[in-house]
Design a protein around this motif. Structure first.
Motif, short mmCIF file in Angstrom:
data_model
loop_
_atom_site.label_atom_id
_atom_site.label_comp_id
_atom_site.label_asym_id
_atom_site.label_seq_id
_atom_site.Cartn_x
_atom_site.Cartn_y
_atom_site.Cartn_z
N GLU A 160 0.83 -1.22 0.00
CA GLU A 160 0.00 0.00 0.00
C GLU A 160 0.86 1.27 0.00
OE1 GLU A 160 -2.78 1.88 3.30
OE2 GLU A 160 -3.70 0.05 2.49
N LEU B 175 -5.67 7.84 -0.43
CA LEU B 175 -5.26 6.97 -1.54
C LEU B 175 -6.11 7.27 -2.77
CD1 LEU B 175 -4.91 3.64 0.44
CD2 LEU B 175 -3.04 4.97 -0.53
N ARG C 166 -7.00 2.61 -4.14
CA ARG C 166 -6.27 1.54 -3.46
C ARG C 166 -6.35 0.21 -4.20
NH1 ARG C 166 -7.03 -2.47 0.35
NH2 ARG C 166 -5.30 -2.70 1.85
#
Length: 248
Positions: free
Chosen positions: A174, A188, A191
């Motif tokens: 990640e 994000l 993701r």
């Protein structure tokens, strides 16, 4: 005539010691900046024991030069033989220590190569395991600099520990995902696409290139500063001994 030479030597000694004082202050400032820098250099240093030790040596050398520059100035102005001898001996020790550090840095320069960092990453990286110092450090670096791996996302395909612990089959961790803004608190971009290795939501550039570009100027500046400090110390020792011998 001899008195004029002694007076000239005294003021030259003062000038060189003033530069040592400034050089020590600069080294001290660089060392403190590396330890508290919020842009991520602190994490890079922490990831390599050689760099970590070097930072503390830099701090110690800076503090000593700062103090000795001050003592040298006092010894020159007051024409105190005891202070001048003390100054000469300690500057000699520091000069030899700095020379040794430069030789060691040259010998162990392979510890800072792309291949070294790639080998360490693929061997030890565990993904999002924040309890592991090595992995947490790399995650922090990748998020801070907006990069992925040492060379790029492909590094994680050859990381056996990461692949073994990665139960979801994610292509990248990640920490490689793009964020808006690009920091730990950033959101994000996507993701799911990122973890699948899709380019649009992934930081594709390797950290080695990004960090090298970011700190290239500072590396050359630090090298030039170190050479200047060594030259000033050498001249200061010569003037200190000449002044010591000239004082009756």
């Amino acid at each position: 005539m001899e008195g004029d030479c002694l007076s000239c030597m005294k003021y030259l000694m003062f000038v060189f010691n003033f530069f040592i004082f400034l050089g020590g202050a600069c080294l001290l400032g660089v060392g403190i900046w590396v330890m508290v820098d919020p842009t991520g250099f602190r994490e890079i240093v922490a990831a390599n024991p050689l760099l970590f030790t070097g930072t503390y040596i830099l701090l110690a050398m800076g503090a000593l030069l700062f103090l000795l520059g001050f003592l040298g100035c006092c010894g020159a102005i007051r024409e105190n033989k005891c202070l001048l001898l003390f100054f000469f001996l300690f500057i000699l020790l520091i000069f030899l220590a700095e020379l040794s550090a430069a030789i060691l840095a040259f010998i162990f320069r392979e510890n800072l190569t792309r291949e070294f960092f790639t080998k360490e990453l693929t061997k030890h990286y565990q993904g999002s395991n924040e309890t592991d110092v090595f992995s947490a450090t790399w995650n922090s670096v990748m998020i801070t600099f907006g990069c992925c791996g040492v060379n790029g996302p492909e590094d994680f395909k050859a990381a056996p520990v990461y692949r073994f612990l990665n139960f979801n089959g994610d292509e990248v961790p990640e920490a490689c995902c793009r964020r808006e803004p690009q920091n730990r608190d950033g959101v994000l971009v996507n993701r799911e696409e990122c973890l699948l290795g899709r380019d649009r939501s992934l930081n594709k550039q390797g950290c080695y290139t990004v960090i090298l570009n970011s700190f290239e100027t500072y590396v050359y500046l630090a090298g030039a500063l170190a050479i200047a400090v060594l030259a000033i110390e050498l001249f200061a020792m010569i003037f200190a001994m000449c002044l010591f011998r000239g004082i009756q």
